[in-house]
Design a protein around this motif. Structure first.
Motif, short mmCIF file in Angstrom:
data_model
loop_
_atom_site.label_atom_id
_atom_site.label_comp_id
_atom_site.label_asym_id
_atom_site.label_seq_id
_atom_site.Cartn_x
_atom_site.Cartn_y
_atom_site.Cartn_z
N ASN A 1 -6.32 6.23 22.74
CA ASN A 1 -5.75 5.11 22.00
C ASN A 1 -6.77 4.45 21.08
O ASN A 1 -6.44 4.07 19.96
CB ASN A 1 -5.14 4.09 22.96
CG ASN A 1 -3.86 4.59 23.57
OD1 ASN A 1 -3.15 5.40 22.97
ND2 ASN A 1 -3.53 4.12 24.76
N THR B 1 -1.00 6.91 22.69
CA THR B 1 -0.08 7.13 23.80
C THR B 1 0.12 5.88 24.63
O THR B 1 -0.41 5.75 25.72
CB THR B 1 -0.58 8.31 24.64
OG1 THR B 1 0.24 8.41 25.79
CG2 THR B 1 -2.02 8.19 25.05
N PHE B 2 0.85 4.93 24.07
CA PHE B 2 1.08 3.71 24.80
C PHE B 2 2.10 3.88 25.92
O PHE B 2 2.14 3.09 26.85
CB PHE B 2 1.43 2.57 23.84
CG PHE B 2 0.21 2.09 23.11
CD1 PHE B 2 -0.59 1.11 23.65
CD2 PHE B 2 -0.16 2.68 21.92
CE1 PHE B 2 -1.75 0.70 23.01
CE2 PHE B 2 -1.30 2.28 21.27
CZ PHE B 2 -2.10 1.28 21.81
N SER B 3 2.92 4.91 25.85
CA SER B 3 3.82 5.18 26.98
C SER B 3 3.02 5.69 28.17
O SER B 3 3.27 5.30 29.32
CB SER B 3 4.90 6.17 26.58
OG SER B 3 4.33 7.38 26.13
N THR B 4 2.05 6.56 27.92
CA THR B 4 1.19 7.04 29.01
C THR B 4 0.36 5.90 29.57
O THR B 4 0.12 5.83 30.78
CB THR B 4 0.29 8.19 28.51
OG1 THR B 4 1.13 9.23 28.03
CG2 THR B 4 -0.60 8.72 29.61
N TYR B 5 -0.06 4.99 28.71
CA TYR B 5 -0.81 3.81 29.15
C TYR B 5 0.02 3.01 30.16
O TYR B 5 -0.48 2.59 31.20
CB TYR B 5 -1.20 3.01 27.91
CG TYR B 5 -1.20 1.51 27.99
CD1 TYR B 5 -2.19 0.84 28.69
CD2 TYR B 5 -0.24 0.76 27.33
CE1 TYR B 5 -2.20 -0.55 28.73
CE2 TYR B 5 -0.26 -0.62 27.35
CZ TYR B 5 -1.24 -1.27 28.06
OH TYR B 5 -1.27 -2.63 28.09
N ALA B 6 1.30 2.83 29.88
CA ALA B 6 2.17 2.09 30.80
C ALA B 6 2.31 2.84 32.13
O ALA B 6 2.28 2.22 33.20
CB ALA B 6 3.53 1.86 30.16
N VAL B 7 2.45 4.15 32.07
CA VAL B 7 2.55 4.95 33.29
C VAL B 7 1.23 4.88 34.07
O VAL B 7 1.24 4.78 35.31
CB VAL B 7 2.93 6.41 32.96
CG1 VAL B 7 2.80 7.31 34.17
CG2 VAL B 7 4.34 6.46 32.38
N ASP B 8 0.11 4.92 33.36
CA ASP B 8 -1.20 4.82 34.03
C ASP B 8 -1.35 3.50 34.77
O ASP B 8 -1.87 3.46 35.89
CB ASP B 8 -2.33 4.97 33.01
CG ASP B 8 -2.49 6.38 32.50
OD1 ASP B 8 -1.97 7.32 33.15
OD2 ASP B 8 -3.14 6.56 31.44
N GLN C 1 1.10 1.69 35.97
CA GLN C 1 1.99 1.78 37.13
C GLN C 1 1.37 2.62 38.24
O GLN C 1 1.45 2.27 39.42
CB GLN C 1 3.35 2.36 36.73
CG GLN C 1 4.35 2.41 37.85
CD GLN C 1 4.73 1.02 38.34
OE1 GLN C 1 5.02 0.15 37.54
NE2 GLN C 1 4.71 0.82 39.65
N THR D 1 -6.96 8.13 28.45
CA THR D 1 -5.88 7.47 27.71
C THR D 1 -6.44 6.32 26.87
O THR D 1 -6.06 6.16 25.70
CB THR D 1 -4.80 6.94 28.68
OG1 THR D 1 -4.32 8.02 29.47
CG2 THR D 1 -3.65 6.30 27.94
#
Length: 161
Positions: free
Chosen positions: A72, A110-117, A119, A68
């Protein structure tokens, strides 16, 4: 606050303003349809490319999300190059920026995946790694876009007579 001004009979008026604000012209939304369509198409292509990269280089459960971070960084570097080229070098069609910049590169990064990662790392008891990822990703992304734009701008100005 000044009271609203209502034009007297015969007084010139602004045709774009009605008594309650801007007048919506029938069919005005049609001008945006091509832009929305190319952003959607580009976003689908970018998201598919990002998903393909995640299949090629999956992140192990509880592992640091290097894929990720790399996606990015690469996407932001390409945005830096693209914005210099589209702004300083090439007079592109009006739909090039929406399809490639907003669509493809917006779907790829993929900043949404970054946030999930982040978490997932915190949930796995790796709060320090989660915090490192939280801080490192925007720094790497900004450095990538800034350095790629700077290098591209230097190359462009160096090649001009």
């Amino acid at each position: 606050m000044n009271p609203p001004h209502f034009p007297a009979v015969g007084e010139p008026t602004d045709p774009d303003l009605g008594l309650r604000g801007p007048v919506r012209r029938p069919g005005a939304w049609r001008a945006h349809v091509p832009v929305v369509a190319v952003v959607a198409l580009g976003g689908a292509l970018g998201a598919a490319a990002r998903f393909a990269v995640s299949l090629l280089w999956p992140t192990a459960d509880g592992g640091f999300p290097w894929t990720t971070l790399g996606v990015n960084a690469v996407g932001c570097a390409v945005i830096g190059v693209f914005m210099v080229v589209i702004s300083d070098v090439w007079a592109a069609h009006r739909l090039v920026r929406p399809i490639f910049g907003t669509g493809v590169l917006g779907g790829f990064t993929t900043f949404s995946t970054y946030a999930v990662d982040v978490q997932k790392l915190v949930d796995a008891g790796r709060a320090a790694a989660g915090l490192a990822c939280l801080a490192l990703t925007p720094l790497v992304a900004l450095a990538a876009v800034w350095s790629a734009a700077g290098v591209t701008r230097r190359i462009v100005t160096w090649r001009q007579p």
